[in-house]
Design an enzyme around this catalytic site. Structure first.
Site, PDB file in Angstrom:
ATOM      1  CG  ASP A  48     -42.326   6.361  -0.281  1.00 46.56           C
ATOM      2  OD1 ASP A  48     -42.996   5.368  -0.598  1.00 46.56           O
ATOM      3  OD2 ASP A  48     -41.823   7.136  -1.119  1.00 46.56           O
ATOM      4  CG  ASN A  61     -38.499  15.831  -7.766  1.00 49.09           C
ATOM      5  OD1 ASN A  61     -38.382  14.606  -7.733  1.00 49.09           O
ATOM      6  ND2 ASN A  61     -39.022  16.516  -6.768  1.00 49.09           N
ATOM      7  CG  HIS A  82     -38.958  12.088  -5.590  1.00 55.07           C
ATOM      8  ND1 HIS A  82     -40.147  12.679  -5.245  1.00 55.07           N
ATOM      9  CD2 HIS A  82     -39.296  11.030  -6.369  1.00 55.07           C
ATOM     10  CE1 HIS A  82     -41.136  11.989  -5.780  1.00 55.07           C
ATOM     11  NE2 HIS A  82     -40.658  10.999  -6.470  1.00 55.07           N
ATOM     12  CD  GLU A  84     -39.984  15.436  -2.987  1.00 55.80           C
ATOM     13  OE1 GLU A  84     -39.314  15.300  -4.043  1.00 55.80           O
ATOM     14  OE2 GLU A  84     -41.224  15.438  -2.983  1.00 55.80           O
TER      15      GLU A  84
HETATM   16  P1  PGA Z   1     -44.044   6.900 -10.729  1.00 56.27           P
HETATM   17  O1  PGA Z   1     -43.340   7.543  -9.480  1.00 56.27           O
HETATM   18  O2  PGA Z   1     -43.632   5.460 -10.761  1.00 56.27           O
HETATM   19  O3  PGA Z   1     -45.527   7.041 -10.453  1.00 56.27           O
HETATM   20  O4  PGA Z   1     -43.591   7.650 -11.939  1.00 56.27           O
HETATM   21  C1  PGA Z   1     -41.976   7.309  -9.275  1.00 56.27           C
HETATM   22  C2  PGA Z   1     -41.495   8.187  -8.154  1.00 56.27           C
HETATM   23  O5  PGA Z   1     -42.012   9.313  -8.011  1.00 56.27           O
HETATM   24  O6  PGA Z   1     -40.596   7.768  -7.420  1.00 56.27           O
END
Ligand code: PGA
Length: 239
Positions: free
Chosen positions: A67, A136, A138, A143
């Protein structure tokens, strides 16, 4: 889902690095699906060390990242292209021409999403996909929603993701409101998936994923449908 429990972040990173290196040694022209965020930083640092010791080469590897924010310039130090260059690509022998991140400057984000999806298809899918997991649930920027998209698409970030990522920007107002992300279908084109999770803040997300029921409002639960997923996590995630 296979589960590998590690004592700390360092061990988690190293276990993942060994799996990536094994993949590349077995198939030097592997297509690696890569992720950004704080979770895989140690993995990239370990792969750089392994490369410097001559233990692995990325010369023939192609990468596709999950992404990118939209809109954002690749020179912005919060862009995922910048992250990948500075934390991994600039330090190993991968050919930058074979590294792919959705283009956060594309004039037409819908056309860019289509191009990116076609690219993943043309590459024959992904050999090994690295994923983090959002608090959350995702995956990439898929999302929570009543529907999940299969293909690469433009998406609006949720307030909770904007808040979670605000730590990297001057303020929450500076976080781009949209992103380009591979869809759950693009991710499922990966033959093998590694999900990395570290720290007690990921406890809720991981336990929801391991419930083994599927809910589009918690996209990580979809991973229960995939035949080859390994969760590599620190012990405190499962406490
Ligand atoms: P993070 O993000 O590794 O910074 O915790 C993971 C994500 O949001 O997919």
């Amino acid at each position: 889902m296979n589960i590998v429990v590690c004592k700390d972040y360092e061990e988690m990173s190293l276990r993942a690095a060994h799996m990536v290196a094994a993949q590349v040694k077995e198939k030097p022209n592997s297509v690696l699906g890569l992720a950004t965020g704080s979770t895989p930083e140690g993995l990239y640092a370990d792969l750089i060390e392994m490369y410097k010791k001559g233990e692995v080469s990325f010369k023939n590897v192609t990468s596709v990242n999950l992404d990118e924010y939209y809109p954002i310039a690749p020179t912005n130090d919060q862009s995922y292209r910048y992250f990948m260059n500075t934390k991994f690509f600039d330090h190993v022998d991968i050919d930058k021409a074979n590294t792919n991140v959705p283009d956060g400057t594309a004039a037409d984000p819908v056309a860019e999403s289509k191009r990116y999806e076609q690219l993943v298809t043309d590459l024959g899918g992904i050999d090994l996909q690295i994923l983090g997991i959002g608090r959350n649930g995702h995956i990439g920027f898929n999302e929570p929603d009543t529907k999940l998209m299969l293909d690469t698409h433009v998406t609006a970030l949720t307030e909770s993701t904007i808040e979670a990522n605000a730590r990297f920007f001057a303020s929450a107002n500076d976080v781009p409101r949209k992103a380009l992300t591979m869809g759950m279908g693009s991710i499922f084109k990966a033959r093998k998936i590694i999900v990395m999770a570290s720290g007690s803040s990921k406890k809720g997300a991981v336990s929801a994923m391991l419930e083994r029921s599927v809910d589009t409002n918690f996209p990580a639960t979809m991973l229960n449908f995939h035949p080859d997923v390994t969760l590599i996590c620190t012990a405190d995630v499962l406490d």
